[in-house]
Design an enzyme around this catalytic site. Structure first.
Site, PDB file in Angstrom:
ATOM      1  N   LYS A   1     -13.481  -1.234   5.933  1.00 41.53           N
ATOM      2  CA  LYS A   1     -14.043  -2.062   4.877  1.00 41.53           C
ATOM      3  C   LYS A   1     -15.091  -3.032   5.396  1.00 41.53           C
ATOM      4  CE  LYS A   1     -10.697  -0.292   2.279  1.00 41.53           C
ATOM      5  NZ  LYS A   1      -9.784   0.781   2.731  1.00 41.53           N
TER       6      LYS A   1
ATOM      7  N   TRP B   1       0.859  -1.182   0.000  1.00 43.35           N
ATOM      8  CA  TRP B   1       0.000   0.000   0.000  1.00 43.35           C
ATOM      9  C   TRP B   1       0.898   1.237   0.000  1.00 43.35           C
ATOM     10  CZ3 TRP B   1      -1.993   2.631   4.868  1.00 43.35           C
ATOM     11  CH2 TRP B   1      -2.984   3.581   4.571  1.00 43.35           C
TER      12      TRP B   1
ATOM     13  N   ALA C   1      -6.597  -5.007   7.143  1.00 45.89           N
ATOM     14  CA  ALA C   1      -7.612  -4.025   6.744  1.00 45.89           C
ATOM     15  C   ALA C   1      -8.824  -4.650   6.077  1.00 45.89           C
ATOM     16  CB  ALA C   1      -6.985  -3.003   5.791  1.00 45.89           C
TER      17      ALA C   1
ATOM     18  N   ASP D   1      -0.687  -5.640   9.017  1.00 46.44           N
ATOM     19  CA  ASP D   1      -1.709  -4.678   8.612  1.00 46.44           C
ATOM     20  C   ASP D   1      -2.924  -5.488   8.189  1.00 46.44           C
ATOM     21  OD1 ASP D   1      -3.375  -2.845   7.302  1.00 46.44           O
ATOM     22  OD2 ASP D   1      -1.695  -1.634   6.625  1.00 46.44           O
TER      23      ASP D   1
END
Length: 393
Positions: free
Chosen positions: A243, A127, A210, A208
């Site tokens: 999300k 990212w 997400a 991470d």
């Protein structure tokens, strides 16, 4: 003084969004922005979120600050969702943060306090904001091989070879599931091998997370994170609810630190300190939405059902796109799209091909050929496939 400031480079995705808005063509398709959309192109508010907010509106009696770390009930509920039976509460410190981005930034700052010389090892690609934040704070980082553009799969041998050079005290940044921007994930056996290697090297894993629930399911998407939690003495987890709960603008994240129980109080104190320095008290509305849902069996069931609809819908679009490309190109070159998971896939196209797709077909894709699968629907999949096939030939 302010006149001494210099213009910052434009964010490529935000610039792409601006170009899309200015394009007058009615048939244009936006596959750039990383936000879930339904078949009508809307980012809906989930049913359970609507109900949780209605309950909060009736029950809330104050808008006063919460604690520096946020509501403990939120940290408990979300950490249990993520870690399941791998959670040992006596090993965990946690703070609420403004989204997953805030969790990552706070985690980077925590590493800098603990070991300023630590090098971050980051997947190639990752990212973009990971790299931007590391550059902004001056934290050293190197990339490890992760994605093979030619095959559309994880370059696991290259990854392990590069991680074999990690030094003790370094940080290995990994995507817990639904790798952004590639969509290519590690298998369970590969997660086991990565965990063993990080442990052998004396490094710390930073996960991470997400997109839990957007890949193979809530439990399945937590597999890698739980393997690391069981095997490693220390790790950091930056989680986002943007999300899977659809509460993007509420900026709802959590930073977790797992360590020896003897160190939890100190780690928690340092996390609290960082919250105080960066934004004082964390946002709370989104955290209370999540807590309300996860602590109510009926709301949890409805949330899981809607999340599963979103997940399977994206899988169906992947399968449709892969099949359409197989038909148009008479090859299996793009079959990996059906094997990828989450919102994104990197197609392996050149910047020139991406530009041609935008110019000739009004399909907006990030320059590295990452597409947001959730930006498609059954009607636009054939249009994208035609654009790719025409440019690919």
């Amino acid at each position: 003084m302010l006149g001494n400031l210099k213009d910052q480079p434009a964010d490529k995705i935000l610039a792409l969004m601006a170009s899309y808005r200015e394009d007058p063509r009615a048939e244009k398709i936006d596959l750039g922005v990383g936000v879930y959309k339904d078949a009508q192109g809307n980012t809906p508010i989930m049913r359970a979120v609507k109900e949780a907010e209605a309950r909060l509106l009736k029950s809330e009696t104050t808008k006063s600050y919460v604690a520096l770390a946020g509501d403990p009930a939120y940290a408990k509920a979300l950490s249990e969702l993520i870690l399941g039976d791998a959670l040992a509460a006596d090993r965990m410190a946690a703070v609420a943060t403004p989204g997953g981005t805030g969790a990552f930034r706070q985690g980077v700052d925590l590493v800098r306090m603990a070991n300023p010389d630590a090098t971050f090892h980051v997947s190639a690609p990752t990212w973009p904001n990971h790299l931007s934040i590391l550059k902004t704070v001056g934290q050293p980082f190197v990339e490890y091989r992760y994605f093979d553009n030619a095959t559309g799969e994880v370059d696991f041998d290259g990854m392990m070879e590069d991680l074999g050079k990690v030094a003790s005290g370094d940080v290995v940044l990994v995507h817990g599931c639904c790798h952004n921007p590639t969509g290519a994930n590690l298998t369970e056996a590969q997660w086991e091998a990565v965990a063993d290697l990080i442990g052998e090297r004396g490094a710390i894993a930073f996960v991470d997370l997400a997109y839990q629930g957007f890949g193979d399911g809530l439990e399945e998407d937590a597999t890698g994170t739980r393997i690391l939690a069981r095997k490693l003495p220390e790790m950091l987890i930056g989680a986002s609810c943007s999300k899977n709960f659809g509460i993007y603008r509420e900026r709802t994240g959590l930073l977790m630190g797992l360590c020896d129980p003897a160190h939890v109080k100190t780690v928690q104190g340092n996390m609290n300190h960082l919250n105080r320095q960066n934004f004082s008290f964390p946002p709370d509305h989104g955290a209370r939405i999540v807590t309300t849902i996860l602590n109510d069996a009926e709301l949890t069931a409805d949330w899981k059902a809607e999340l599963e609809e979103m997940r399977t819908g994206m899988l169906a679009l992947r399968e449709q796109l892969a099949a359409e490309l197989r038909r148009l190109t008479n090859s299996d070159r793009f079959d990996f799209i059906a094997r990828h998971r989450g919102m994104f896939s990197r197609l392996g196209l050149s910047p020139e091909q991406v530009e041609a797709i935008r110019k000739d077909f009004a399909v907006y894709i990030v320059g590295d050929s990452r597409i947001n699968v959730a930006g498609l629907n059954e009607e636009t999949v054939p249009k994208l496939a035609q654009a790719i096939a025409a440019t690919y030939e």
